[in-house]
Design a protein around this motif. Structure first.
Motif, PDB file in Angstrom:
ATOM      1  N   THR A 286      41.336  21.130  35.238  1.00 31.10           N
ATOM      2  CA  THR A 286      41.222  22.514  34.776  1.00 31.10           C
ATOM      3  C   THR A 286      40.966  22.584  33.276  1.00 31.10           C
ATOM      4  OG1 THR A 286      43.612  22.659  34.520  1.00 31.10           O
ATOM      5  CG2 THR A 286      42.683  23.432  36.614  1.00 31.10           C
ATOM      6  N   GLY A 287      41.485  21.597  32.539  1.00 31.00           N
ATOM      7  CA  GLY A 287      41.222  21.549  31.099  1.00 31.00           C
ATOM      8  C   GLY A 287      39.747  21.324  30.809  1.00 31.00           C
ATOM      9  N   TRP A 288      39.121  20.416  31.575  1.00 38.21           N
ATOM     10  CA  TRP A 288      37.695  20.160  31.399  1.00 38.21           C
ATOM     11  C   TRP A 288      36.864  21.377  31.793  1.00 38.21           C
ATOM     12  CZ3 TRP A 288      35.558  16.799  28.428  1.00 38.21           C
ATOM     13  CH2 TRP A 288      36.212  15.615  28.154  1.00 38.21           C
ATOM     14  N   LEU A 289      37.280  22.049  32.845  1.00 38.06           N
ATOM     15  CA  LEU A 289      36.549  23.247  33.252  1.00 38.06           C
ATOM     16  C   LEU A 289      36.606  24.321  32.169  1.00 38.06           C
ATOM     17  CD1 LEU A 289      37.564  23.553  37.008  1.00 38.06           C
ATOM     18  CD2 LEU A 289      35.337  22.940  36.080  1.00 38.06           C
ATOM     19  N   LYS A 290      37.756  24.453  31.552  1.00 39.36           N
ATOM     20  CA  LYS A 290      37.907  25.440  30.483  1.00 39.36           C
ATOM     21  C   LYS A 290      37.023  25.075  29.284  1.00 39.36           C
ATOM     22  CE  LYS A 290      41.892  27.363  29.784  1.00 39.36           C
ATOM     23  NZ  LYS A 290      43.277  27.643  29.385  1.00 39.36           N
ATOM     24  N   VAL A 291      36.973  23.791  28.959  1.00 39.03           N
ATOM     25  CA  VAL A 291      36.133  23.337  27.846  1.00 39.03           C
ATOM     26  C   VAL A 291      34.664  23.608  28.155  1.00 39.03           C
ATOM     27  CG1 VAL A 291      35.318  21.286  26.624  1.00 39.03           C
ATOM     28  CG2 VAL A 291      37.760  21.621  26.982  1.00 39.03           C
ATOM     29  N   MET A 292      34.234  23.299  29.360  1.00 40.38           N
ATOM     30  CA  MET A 292      32.835  23.523  29.728  1.00 40.38           C
ATOM     31  C   MET A 292      32.503  25.016  29.757  1.00 40.38           C
ATOM     32  SD  MET A 292      31.600  20.610  29.826  1.00 40.38           S
ATOM     33  CE  MET A 292      30.002  20.926  30.507  1.00 40.38           C
ATOM     34  N   ARG A 293      33.451  25.847  30.193  1.00 37.27           N
ATOM     35  CA  ARG A 293      33.221  27.293  30.204  1.00 37.27           C
ATOM     36  C   ARG A 293      33.047  27.806  28.781  1.00 37.27           C
ATOM     37  NH1 ARG A 293      38.002  29.770  32.012  1.00 37.27           N
ATOM     38  NH2 ARG A 293      37.666  28.653  33.951  1.00 37.27           N
ATOM     39  N   HIS A 294      33.897  27.368  27.882  1.00 33.07           N
ATOM     40  CA  HIS A 294      33.786  27.816  26.490  1.00 33.07           C
ATOM     41  C   HIS A 294      32.505  27.298  25.841  1.00 33.07           C
ATOM     42  CE1 HIS A 294      37.656  29.823  26.076  1.00 33.07           C
ATOM     43  NE2 HIS A 294      38.161  28.869  26.847  1.00 33.07           N
ATOM     44  N   LEU A 295      32.111  26.086  26.180  1.00 34.12           N
ATOM     45  CA  LEU A 295      30.857  25.547  25.649  1.00 34.12           C
ATOM     46  C   LEU A 295      29.661  26.356  26.142  1.00 34.12           C
ATOM     47  CD1 LEU A 295      29.531  23.335  23.974  1.00 34.12           C
ATOM     48  CD2 LEU A 295      29.461  21.929  26.030  1.00 34.12           C
ATOM     49  N   SER A 296      29.683  26.751  27.399  1.00 31.10           N
ATOM     50  CA  SER A 296      28.572  27.558  27.920  1.00 31.10           C
ATOM     51  C   SER A 296      28.557  28.938  27.266  1.00 31.10           C
ATOM     52  CB  SER A 296      28.657  27.673  29.442  1.00 31.10           C
ATOM     53  OG  SER A 296      29.765  28.428  29.819  1.00 31.10           O
ATOM     54  N   TRP A 297      29.728  29.521  27.011  1.00 29.96           N
ATOM     55  CA  TRP A 297      29.775  30.811  26.327  1.00 29.96           C
ATOM     56  C   TRP A 297      29.239  30.701  24.905  1.00 29.96           C
ATOM     57  CZ3 TRP A 297      35.361  32.597  27.896  1.00 29.96           C
ATOM     58  CH2 TRP A 297      35.342  33.060  29.211  1.00 29.96           C
ATOM     59  N   LEU A 298      29.586  29.618  24.227  1.00 27.41           N
ATOM     60  CA  LEU A 298      29.101  29.409  22.862  1.00 27.41           C
ATOM     61  C   LEU A 298      27.582  29.269  22.844  1.00 27.41           C
ATOM     62  CD1 LEU A 298      29.860  28.963  19.896  1.00 27.41           C
ATOM     63  CD2 LEU A 298      30.035  26.534  20.407  1.00 27.41           C
ATOM     64  N   THR A 299      27.040  28.530  23.804  1.00 26.69           N
ATOM     65  CA  THR A 299      25.595  28.381  23.901  1.00 26.69           C
ATOM     66  C   THR A 299      24.928  29.727  24.180  1.00 26.69           C
ATOM     67  OG1 THR A 299      25.912  26.152  24.755  1.00 26.69           O
ATOM     68  CG2 THR A 299      23.761  27.141  25.103  1.00 26.69           C
ATOM     69  N   GLN A 300      25.518  30.495  25.085  1.00 25.47           N
ATOM     70  CA  GLN A 300      24.959  31.801  25.431  1.00 25.47           C
ATOM     71  C   GLN A 300      24.956  32.745  24.241  1.00 25.47           C
ATOM     72  OE1 GLN A 300      23.437  32.853  28.193  1.00 25.47           O
ATOM     73  NE2 GLN A 300      23.039  34.768  27.119  1.00 25.47           N
ATOM     74  N   VAL A 301      26.025  32.769  23.478  1.00 22.58           N
ATOM     75  CA  VAL A 301      26.063  33.677  22.327  1.00 22.58           C
ATOM     76  C   VAL A 301      25.046  33.231  21.270  1.00 22.58           C
ATOM     77  CG1 VAL A 301      27.904  32.656  20.907  1.00 22.58           C
ATOM     78  CG2 VAL A 301      27.595  35.087  20.914  1.00 22.58           C
ATOM     79  N   GLY A 302      24.827  31.936  21.135  1.00 16.10           N
ATOM     80  CA  GLY A 302      23.811  31.451  20.202  1.00 16.10           C
ATOM     81  C   GLY A 302      22.420  31.930  20.580  1.00 16.10           C
ATOM     82  N   PHE A 303      22.091  31.829  21.870  1.00 18.99           N
ATOM     83  CA  PHE A 303      20.796  32.322  22.341  1.00 18.99           C
ATOM     84  C   PHE A 303      20.705  33.838  22.213  1.00 18.99           C
ATOM     85  CE2 PHE A 303      20.400  28.382  25.057  1.00 18.99           C
ATOM     86  CZ  PHE A 303      19.357  27.857  24.323  1.00 18.99           C
ATOM     87  N   SER A 304      21.772  34.528  22.547  1.00 16.72           N
ATOM     88  CA  SER A 304      21.750  35.992  22.519  1.00 16.72           C
ATOM     89  C   SER A 304      21.599  36.544  21.108  1.00 16.72           C
ATOM     90  CB  SER A 304      23.031  36.546  23.139  1.00 16.72           C
ATOM     91  OG  SER A 304      23.102  36.184  24.490  1.00 16.72           O
ATOM     92  N   VAL A 305      22.097  35.822  20.127  1.00 13.09           N
ATOM     93  CA  VAL A 305      21.991  36.284  18.744  1.00 13.09           C
ATOM     94  C   VAL A 305      20.641  35.912  18.138  1.00 13.09           C
ATOM     95  CG1 VAL A 305      22.952  35.951  16.426  1.00 13.09           C
ATOM     96  CG2 VAL A 305      24.473  36.352  18.351  1.00 13.09           C
ATOM     97  N   SER A 306      20.141  34.728  18.440  1.00 12.91           N
ATOM     98  CA  SER A 306      18.914  34.262  17.792  1.00 12.91           C
ATOM     99  C   SER A 306      17.636  34.715  18.494  1.00 12.91           C
ATOM    100  CB  SER A 306      18.927  32.745  17.672  1.00 12.91           C
ATOM    101  OG  SER A 306      18.965  32.149  18.954  1.00 12.91           O
ATOM    102  N   ALA A 307      17.660  34.890  19.802  1.00 10.50           N
ATOM    103  CA  ALA A 307      16.440  35.222  20.543  1.00 10.50           C
ATOM    104  C   ALA A 307      15.797  36.538  20.103  1.00 10.50           C
ATOM    105  CB  ALA A 307      16.720  35.223  22.039  1.00 10.50           C
ATOM    106  N   PRO A 308      16.539  37.624  19.925  1.00  5.96           N
ATOM    107  CA  PRO A 308      15.863  38.868  19.510  1.00  5.96           C
ATOM    108  C   PRO A 308      15.129  38.732  18.174  1.00  5.96           C
ATOM    109  CG  PRO A 308      18.091  39.366  20.239  1.00  5.96           C
ATOM    110  CD  PRO A 308      17.974  37.875  20.169  1.00  5.96           C
TER     111      PRO A 308
END
Length: 88
Positions: free
Chosen positions: A4-26
């Motif tokens: 569950t710790g690894w799943l939480k880390v991967m979830r947060h990593l995916s959120w960080l990647t998503q926010v990076g794309f969402s901020v830079s793409a526009p």
């Protein structure tokens, strides 16, 4: 670390990647559109300034939405932790 710790880390990593794309793409897409308008349609260079302002605004809006989502996620997990501690 447990599974569950690894799943939480991967979830947060995916959120960080998503926010990076969402901020830079526009900003990137609006600058590409401004480049096209200047070179193909003959518009003035002022289009770049408008594209930058709109791109930063859209990126900030996207970041604010993500921050609100993340805040709700944290509140829900804290409530779940509080409920599970009450049961013990």
């Amino acid at each position: 670390m447990r599974k569950t710790g690894w799943l939480k880390v991967m979830r947060h990593l995916s959120w960080l990647t998503q926010v990076g794309f969402s901020v830079s793409a526009p900003l990137i897409l609006l600058l590409l559109g401004a480049y096209w308008l200047v070179n193909k349609c003959g518009w003035g260079a002022w289009v770049y300034i408008v594209a930058i302002i709109l791109g930063i605004g859209a990126g900030a809006s996207s970041f604010a939405q993500f921050a609100g989502f993340f805040k709700r996620q944290i509140n829900q997990s804290q409530e779940q932790n509080d409920d599970s501690q009450r049961k013990l």
